[in-house]
Scaffold this active site. Structure first.
Site, short mmCIF file in Angstrom:
data_model
loop_
_atom_site.label_atom_id
_atom_site.label_comp_id
_atom_site.label_asym_id
_atom_site.label_seq_id
_atom_site.Cartn_x
_atom_site.Cartn_y
_atom_site.Cartn_z
CG HIS A 173 -0.54 0.38 2.48
ND1 HIS A 173 -0.23 -0.53 3.46
CD2 HIS A 173 -0.33 1.59 3.03
CE1 HIS A 173 0.15 0.10 4.55
NE2 HIS A 173 0.10 1.40 4.32
CG ASP B 216 -0.01 -3.94 2.76
OD1 ASP B 216 0.56 -3.45 1.77
OD2 ASP B 216 -0.43 -3.25 3.72
CD GLN C 134 -2.36 6.19 10.14
OE1 GLN C 134 -2.38 6.35 11.35
NE2 GLN C 134 -2.95 5.17 9.57
N GLY C 135 2.66 6.44 8.69
CA GLY C 135 4.05 6.72 8.35
C GLY C 135 5.00 5.60 8.74
CG ASP C 136 5.41 3.97 12.41
OD1 ASP C 136 6.49 4.57 12.27
OD2 ASP C 136 4.66 4.14 13.40
CB SER C 137 2.61 2.01 6.21
OG SER C 137 1.34 1.76 6.71
N1 ARG Z 1 -1.50 2.38 7.15
C1 ARG Z 1 -0.58 3.10 8.01
C2 ARG Z 1 0.52 3.73 7.17
O1 ARG Z 1 0.37 3.79 5.99
C3 ARG Z 1 -0.06 2.26 9.11
C4 ARG Z 1 -1.08 2.10 10.13
C5 ARG Z 1 -0.64 1.27 11.26
N2 ARG Z 1 -1.63 1.44 12.26
C6 ARG Z 1 -1.63 0.85 13.42
N3 ARG Z 1 -2.57 1.16 14.26
N4 ARG Z 1 -0.69 -0.02 13.74
O2 ARG Z 1 1.47 4.29 7.67
#
Ligand code: ARG
Length: 266
Positions: A76, A122, A212-215
């Site tokens: 993603h 993913d 967000q940003g750790d993905s």
């Molecule tokens: N989708 C998020 C990203 O793009 C990561 C989300 C992780 N969330 C969590 N609650 N662990 O950075």
């Protein structure tokens, strides 16, 4: 579901403003004044060299060095398979502003062809223009043997839900949450794909999580030889660090042979 989609969108918005937001946050005393013991969410600052395989990607995601020239991240975080010279990988530093950072461009992206299908997946690979120097890679789990226990997560993503991207790498530990328990949490969690995803977090208390940003960044633990091994890839969650809303990670062992086969073609 709605919340899950929302946060995927939010990441994309974050990505769009990342350069501005991160650049701005780097200059603000408010960030420097943050206590080092708060943050990923509920984590602490990683030491320089502690996780040499950690990668920051310019679209606002994390990753890990699968080889010295291939980064494993989330599907993603990328848009398609094909030639791509638009991504910059920053490696070798916990401080993204350090003059010792190695910044290397991408040449090609491979996005898992099963991402977005009922089987999940993913994950993505990014080929770099040149190998990194002097850094160790992070082996991936090829069996389910390490899909339990306590995991380490790290990243430069938000330290609070809706918060700013971080200049310094943060780390935290999160306990395994079973598929059955994870799926029973309501919200987006009934969408969990048990064969493709693994959950982790403090179930009742929350407080510690990726965000967000750790993905795309790794979730990892020690193997039988006390070496780091990657078991997950930061994927999604309902918000960040909320009680009864664990982090959801790509189950690396499920895709290990596909990852290896794809990497061999890059
Ligand atoms: N989708 C998020 C990203 O793009 C990561 C989300 C992780 N969330 C969590 N609650 N662990 O950075």
């Amino acid at each position: 579901m709605a919340t899950k989609r929302w946060f995927t969108l939010l990441r994309n918005v974050t990505t769009a403003v990342a350069a501005v937001a991160v650049a701005a946050s780097f200059a603000t005393p408010a960030i420097a004044a943050q206590p080092p013991s708060t943050d990923v969410v509920g984590g602490t600052r990683a030491a320089q060299g502690e996780f040499p395989f950690m990668v920051r990607l310019s679209m606002g995601c994390g990753g890990a060095l699968y080889t010295k020239q291939i980064v494993l991240t989330a599907a993603h975080c990328v848009s398609r398979t094909g030639a791509n010279t638009s991504i910059t990988a920053t490696v070798g530093v916990v401080d993204l502003q350090s003059s010792s950072a190695q910044k290397i461009r991408s040449t090609y992206v491979y996005q898992s062809p099963t991402y977005g299908t009922s089987t999940g997946g993913d994950w993505a690979l990014i080929k770099l223009a040149s190998p990194v120097s002097g850094l160790s890679t992070l082996p991936i789990a090829t069996t389910t043997a390490y899909n339990s226990g306590t995991f380490t997560v790290a990243g430069w993503g938000a330290a609070t839900e809706g918060g700013a991207q971080q200049r310094y790498l943060l780390k935290a530990t999160v306990p395994f949450v079973s598929d059955a328990t994870c799926q029973a949490q309501g919200g987006s969690y009934p969408d969990l794909i048990p064969s493709a995803e693994i959950c982790a977090g403090n179930l009742t208390a929350g407080g510690v999580d990726t965000c967000q940003g750790d993905s795309g960044g790794p979730m990892f633990r020690r193997d039988a030889n006390n070496a780091w091994i990657q078991v997950g890839i930061v994927s999604w969650g309902d918000g960040c660090a909320r009680p009864h809303a664990p982090g959801v990670y790509t189950e690396v062992s499920t895709f290990a042979s596909k990852i290896a086969a794809a990497a061999a073609t890059l």
